[in-house]
Design an enzyme around this catalytic site. Structure first.
Site, PDB file in Angstrom:
ATOM      1  N   HIS A   1       9.243   3.806  -3.463  1.00  0.00           N
ATOM      2  CA  HIS A   1       9.042   3.389  -2.028  1.00  0.00           C
ATOM      3  C   HIS A   1      10.060   4.275  -1.324  1.00  0.00           C
ATOM      4  CE1 HIS A   1       7.923  -0.195  -4.401  1.00  0.00           C
ATOM      5  NE2 HIS A   1       6.966  -0.627  -3.513  1.00  0.00           N
TER       6      HIS A   1
ATOM      7  N   SER B   1       0.895  -1.307  -0.080  1.00  0.00           N
ATOM      8  CA  SER B   1      -0.029  -0.085  -0.003  1.00  0.00           C
ATOM      9  C   SER B   1       0.856   1.369  -0.145  1.00  0.00           C
ATOM     10  CB  SER B   1      -0.979  -0.040   1.135  1.00  0.00           C
ATOM     11  OG  SER B   1      -1.673  -1.052   0.982  1.00  0.00           O
ATOM     12  N   GLY B   2       0.288   2.339  -0.004  1.00  0.00           N
ATOM     13  CA  GLY B   2       0.952   3.689  -0.157  1.00  0.00           C
ATOM     14  C   GLY B   2       1.124   4.373  -1.706  1.00  0.00           C
ATOM     15  N   HIS B   3       0.812   3.533  -2.573  1.00  0.00           N
ATOM     16  CA  HIS B   3       0.818   3.976  -3.986  1.00  0.00           C
ATOM     17  C   HIS B   3      -0.590   4.189  -4.493  1.00  0.00           C
ATOM     18  CE1 HIS B   3       4.526   2.129  -3.711  1.00  0.00           C
ATOM     19  NE2 HIS B   3       4.288   0.993  -3.591  1.00  0.00           N
TER      20      HIS B   3
END
Ligand SMILES: Nc1ncnc2c1ncn2[C@@H]1O[C@H](COP(=O)(O)OP(=O)(O)O)[C@@H](O)[C@H]1O
Ligand SMILES: Nc1ncnc2c1ncn2[C@@H]1O[C@H](COP(=O)(O)OP(=O)(O)O)[C@@H](O)[C@H]1O
Ligand SMILES: [Mg+2]
Ligand SMILES: [Mg+2]
Ligand SMILES: [Mg+2]
Ligand SMILES: [Mg+2]
Lengths: 349, 223, 349, 223
Positions: free
Chosen positions: A232, A67-69
Site C-alpha cells: 500500500h 483495489s490497486g492490487h
C-alpha cells in the site's frame, strides 16, 4: 486587460484513468466487458462474481480488499478459486455491505469462507460483515486472516504481520478444497494451514502513486531501493543502495527462510509489484531458485508474474510455501480464473 | 453575546455533522499527507467520502438523536471502508444507541453518549491510549470535557483543545496499532491522521454546538 | 594524502537485473527453472521449446525477435501456439543460427512456419535462416511477416508498417491451425489472413530504458504522452498533453478503424507496454469497448493484459482483429502456454 | 617515411579487423546514442558485440583472404542480429567469396572485393543511396577510393574521408529504410548510426592498411 495568470500548475498524473474518483468503477466496468460470460459483476456493491455459480452444497469463498492490487482479488474469481471478490476503493478495505451482498450471492448452503488480509481495516470490515451474515442472513461464515509478511518483525508491537503474497496461495488452495466438496470447517482448516506455511517479503524500486493523492507515497533516491515494503505504498523496513537481482533475492529470501516452518519442498512465487517487466521477474526467479538451491531448499512448484500488486510500484516480492502432498495436489487442481488458469491435462511443475 | 446553549438538539447535531464534513473536505489533502507519511495515504479521501455520504442523508427526517446517529454511523460504515470506517461508524452507532428515544442532550448525556461511542472504538480496534491512534485525541478530549464544569460551550472548547493537544501529542509516539505500526520506530515524528480527524470533529462541535459565533479552538488539523 | 575523488557518478539502474550483459541469459534460465516440464530451453542457441514436442506430421511454428517484449515470444510456446521462440538480445533481432537450430528442433516433417515482425533486422535474419533451412537442412519453410501498426502511416516511404500486437493474434491462430493438422500452405494462409485483418496502435506514458544504455530512450515531459510509439523505444508519431483514458482510447482507435478492413465483429486486445498496472488496462478496455460501441463495432472477443511489451515502458496499445467464423473458432481453440492459457471446457467470450 | 605498401595481406586484413573492433568498442556509446535518436539505441552494443566475436576468431589459421573474410562475415551474422548483423555480415561474406584463393589484394582487387561486398548490402537491405543508411557512407567511399589513383594509402585516405563526409551528409536526410524511417521527417537532423560505423571501418582501414603511422582521417564517429 489583465493577463491571464496560469494557476499554480498541477502536473496531471501519468495514468490511464479518467479521474481519480472513477478508477474503481471504471475498472470493474472494464472487467465486466472483458469477461462477459465468465464473470458477473454487481456494480452497485462492487462485487465480482463467477458467471456460473458453483454447485449447490459446496462451500463458497469470498475475498476482497482495497483495489490497486490487481489481479488480486477479482482476477481470481472462477472455477477452482474464488466465488466472489469485493473491491474496495484504492488501498481501502471494502465495506461490510459489499461482503454481505457477496455472501448472499454465493452461499450454496454449505457456508462461506472469508479470506482476509491482515490489515486493521480489512479485519474490522470483514468482522462486521460476518456478524451481519450470522445475525441477519443465517449463513455460516468462517474467516481466515492471512499474515505472511516477514517484513513486519515484531508482531506483538504491531497490528501483526501483513497479508501479502501468501493470500494468492490461500485463495487457490482453499478454492480447490471447496471445489472438492469439503466442509466449511475443512476448507477453513486447509486455508489456515496454507497461511501458516507461507512467508513473504517484498521490495520496491519505486514508490507508488495513489490516483487520489497524485504524488508518490514516499521519496526514493535514484540509487536507492526500499526493502520490506508492503503493498500500500507503506515505507519498508529499511532503505539501501541499488543492488543486483542476486543480492535482492538473498535480502528477501533469508528473512523468509528464517521464519518458514517445516521441512521439505517449497512453492516459489515471484511476484511483480505492478510496474515490473516480466523479463525482470524471470531473472528474479532464476536468482531465487539458485539461492534456494544453495540453501538446500528444493523448489517443486513455481509461479512467476504480477499476482498481487501495488498500483504502479516497480519491484517484486517473493513468497515461499512449504508444500506437502495434500497442498501440492490442491495446488495442481484445475483453476479457471482470468488471472490464474490451468487445466486437468496440464503437467504441473 | 448570544443566548447561552445548555442542550443539543437534533438540528444542532445535524449542523455539527455537516460542519464536520466541510472540515474533512477542506483538510482532506492534509489528512492524506499525514497518512502517506506513516500509512497508505488515504485517510483524507476516506473521511471526505464518508462525510459526503453522511451529508447526503442529513436531509432525511430524524425525530430522535438515536435515529440520526445510527443512520450516520451505518452510513460511515457503508461508505468509508479502511480502518476509520468501522471505527468512526461504530462511534456514532454506539453514541446513538446509548440515547434511545432522546430528542436532545444536555452536557452530561452528550458526554455519556460520546463515552459510549469511544468505548465502541476501543472494542472494535482493540487499542488503548498511547498507541498513536485516534483514541489519543478522543480520550483526553472526553476527559477535559467531563472535567470542565461550566457551560456546555466551555466544556466543548476544553474538549476541542484537549483533542488538538492529544493530536499533537501523537507526533513523538511509536505506533503499535494500525498501519503505522509496521514502521516501528520510523512512525515517530509524525502526527497520527486519525487523531487529526478526531480533532476536526471536535472543532466542528465547538463551531456548531457551543452557540454564538465563537470558533474558539485552533484550526483543528496539524499544519 | 590526496583525497579520493568520486568518479563521475553513474546512477545505477533501477532494474531487477544482475548486469546489462546477462539480461537475456538470466531471463532464459529463469524461464527454464520456472517451467521445468512444460518448456525446454536450448541455452546455447537461446531457443525456447515445448517440453513435449508436437505430433509427427504437424506443421511447426517458430517465432522470435529481440528480447524485451515478454511474454512475447517465449511465453507463447506451448500446445496450441508456438513450437519454438528465438530470443535475440534486448531489442535486437535473433541471428539466423538460432532460427536454424529452432527449425531443426521442431520440424515434424510437415514444414515450419516463421512468424516474423516487420523490422528490417528481423526480416533479414529470418530470411537468411530460411535460406539455410532450405539449402542445408531441406526443411520446407514459409514466412509470414506481421505488419499491423497503423502508427506507421506512409509505408512506401518507410520500411513498412511495424509488426506489433497483431503478432500475438497471428501466433495464437496459426498455432491452432497447425494443431488441427493443416498443411504448411494452409497454416501460412490463415496466418497471412490474420495479419491482413489486424491493426494496432500504441502510446507511451514513459520512455523505455534499455539496460545496455542505462538511460531513457527519449525525453517525455511530466505532462506529456507520446502517441504512435513502437515497441523498441522509438519515438512515436507525435507528442501530446496528458489525456484521459477515454481520449486515449479514441486517439488509438480512430486511426485503427480507419484502416481496419472488412465488416462484422472484432477481437479487442488491450495491451500493456510493460509497466502498466492491470487496473489501468481494464479501464482502457472499458473505454475502448465504449468507443467501439459508439462507432457501431461489435466486440465479440476480448483480451486484456501485458502481452507484447517494451521493457519498462508505461503505456498501452490497442489491437483490433476483424473476426469471421473460422478465425473465431481458431481463436477459441485450447492454448497451453505460460502466458496464454485456456482449455476446451472454457466458455470463450 | 616507412615503406610504401602496395598490397594487403591476410595479416593486414586481420589488423584491420582488430582495429575496427577497438574503434567499435571505443565508440559504442556514441553509436548507440545516434541510434537512440532515430532507432532503438542498440547499434553501438551490436557492433561492439559483433566485432568482439570477430576478434575471438582472428587467431585461427587463415591461409587465404576468402577463408578469413568468410569466417568474419559468418561470425558477424551469428553474433550481431538486428539490421546491421546481416548487412555487415553479408559485406564480408561477399567480399571474401569474390576473392576465392587470393592470399593478398592489391588496390584494384581490394576495390573489387569491397564493391562486391557493398552490392551484397544492397541486395540484402534493398536500399539505395540517399535513404539514410550505411550505404550513404559506403558508396561515396568506394567511389573516392576508385577515383583516387596514386598509392594504396592515398586511396584509402580518400575513401575514409569520403566515408566520413558521407556519414555527415546523412544528417539532413529523411530516412526511408530501417527503423529510422518510422520517424519520417523527424529522422532529419541526426546522423545515421550505420553510416557512422561504416566510417569507423574506413578509419581502421587507413590506420592499418595504409602503411606508416599516418592516421590521416578524422576521429571517425560523429561527435
Ligand atoms: N486499532 C485501532 N484503534 C483505533 N484507531 C485506529 C486503529 N487502527 C487504526 N486506527 C486509526 O485509523 C487511522 C487510519 O485510518 P484510514 O487511513 O482511514 O484507514 P487505513 O489505515 O485502513 O487506510 C489511523 O490514523 C488511526 O488513528
Ligand atoms: N535496408 C537497409 N539497408 C542498408 N542499411 C540499413 C538498412 N536498414 C538499416 N540499415 C542500417 O542499419 C543501421 C541500424 O543498425 P542496428 O541498430 O544495429 O540494427 P537495428 O535497426 O535492427 O536495431 C542503420 O543505422 C542503417 O545504417
Ligand atoms: Mg487505507
Ligand atoms: Mg489510510
Ligand atoms: Mg535493434
Ligand atoms: Mg538499432
Amino acid at each position: 486587460m489583465t493577463p491571464v495568470t496560469k494557476p499554480c500548475s498541477v502536473v496531471p498524473m501519468k495514468k490511464l484513468i479518467n479521474s481519480p474518483d472513477t478508477v474503481v468503477a471504471d475498472f470493474l466496468e472494464g472487467m465486466a466487458l472483458a469477461h462477459p460470460t465468465s464473470l458477473r459483476i454487481d456494480h452497485e456493491n462492487r462485487v465480482v462474481l463467477r458467471g456460473t455459480p458453483k454447485d449447490e452444497g459446496k462451500v463458497a469463498i469470498v475475498s476482497g480488499g482495497g483495489s490497486g492490487h490487481e489481479p488480486l482479488h477479482g482476477g481470481y474469481v472462477g472455477r477452482g478459486m474464488l466465488d466472489a471478490a469485493c473491491a474496495g476503493e484504492v488501498f481501502t478495505s471494502p465495506v461490510p455491505d459489499q461482503m454481505q451482498a457477496a455472501t448472499k450471492a454465493v452461499d450454496r448452503g454449505a457456508g462461506v469462507l472469508y479470506i482476509v488480509k491482515n490489515y486493521t481495516g480489512d479485519v474490522m470490515n470483514f468482522d462486521m460483515a460476518a456478524e451481519l451474515a450470522d445475525a441477519e442472513d443465517d449463513i455460516a461464515v468462517r474467516q481466515v486472516i492471512t499474515n505472511d509478511d516477514v517484513a513486519v518483525e515484531d508482531s506483538t508491537f504491531t497490528a501483526g504481520r501483513r497479508g501479502v503474497g501468501g493470500t494468492v496461495l490461500v485463495e487457490k488452495i482453499a478454492g480447490a478444497a471447496a471445489e472438492e466438496g469439503r466442509s466449511l470447517e475443512e476448507v477453513a482448516e486447509v486455508a489456515e494451514r496454507v497461511n501458516a506455511c507461507a512467508r513473504s517479503m517484498g521490495m520496491a524500486l519505486t514508490p507508488v502513486t495513489v490516483p487520489a493523492n497524485g504524488k508518490p507515497s514516499f521519496e526514493l533516491g535514484d540509487d536507492e531501493i526500499e526493502i520490506g515494503i508492503g503493498i500500500h505504498g507503506e515505507p519498508g523496513r529499511r532503505r539501501e543502495p541499488v543492488a543486483s537481482a542476486r543480492e535482492i533475492a538473498e535480502k528477501l529470501l533469508d528473512p523468509i527462510l528464517a521464519e518458514l516452518p517445516g521441512e521439505g519442498p517449497v512453492l516459489l512465487m515471484v511476484n511483480g509489484m505492478g510496474a515490473t517487466p516480466l523479463i525482470e521477474l524471470y531473472i528474479m526467479a532464476k536468482e531465487a531458485s539458485q539461492v534456494l538451491a544453495e540453501r538446500g531448499v528444493e523448489v517443486s512448484r513455481h509461479m512467476v508474474g504480477e499476482l498481487i500488486t501495488s498500483l504502479d510500484m516497480a519491484g517484486c516480492s517473493i513468497t515461499l510455501l512449504r508444500l506437502d502432498d495434500e497442498l501440492t495436489a490442491l495446488w495442481d487442481a484445475p483453476v479457471h480464473s482470468p488471472a490464474l488458469h490451468w487445466s486437468a491435462d496440464d503437467i504441473q511443475e | 453575546m448570544t443566548e447561552r446553549k445548555t442542550t443539543v438538539t437534533v438540528p444542532d447535531l445535524i449542523a455539527w455533522l455537516r460542519r464536520t464534513g466541510e472540515l474533512m473536505a477542506e483538510h482532506a489533502a492534509e489528512l492524506s499527507d499525514l497518512d502517506s507519511a506513516i500509512g497508505d495515504g488515504d485517510h483524507g479521501t476516506n473521511m471526505k467520502r464518508g462525510f459526503a455520504a453522511v451529508a447526503g442523508v442529513l436531509d432525511e427526517d430524524f425525530e430522535t438523536v438515536d435515529a440520526l446517529l445510527k443512520r450516520v454511523g451505518s452510513t460511515l460504515v457503508s461508505s468509508v471502508g479502511g480502518a476509520s470506517g468501522p471505527l468512526y461508524g461504530t462511534f456514532y452507532l454506539r453514541m446513538g444507541t446509548s440515547q434511545k428515544g432522546a430528542t436532545e442532550l444536555d452536557a452530561a448525556s452528550l458526554l455519556g453518549a460520546m463515552s459510549t461511542g469511544v468505548e465502541g472504538i476501543e472494542a472494535r480496534g482493540k487499542a488503548g491510549i498511547g498507541e498513536k491512534t485516534m483514541l489519543d485525541a478522543w480520550m483526553p478530549a472526553l476527559e477535559a470535557f467531563g472535567r470542565a464544569g461550566g457551560s456546555l460551550a466551555d466544556a466543548l472548547r476544553a474538549g476541542a483543545e484537549a483533542a488538538a493537544a492529544g493530536r499533537d501529542a501523537t507526533e513523538p509516539m511509536v505506533a503499535t496499532k494500525g498501519r503505522a505500526s509496521y514502521l516501528g520506530e520510523r512512525s515517530a515524528g509524525h502526527i497520527d491522521p486519525g487523531a487529526a480527524s478526531t480533532a476536526l470533529i471536535w472543532q466542528a462541535a465547538v463551531e456548531t454546538l457551543a452557540g454564538g459565533s465563537d470558533t474558539g479552538s485552533d484550526d483543528g488539523a496539524a499544519s
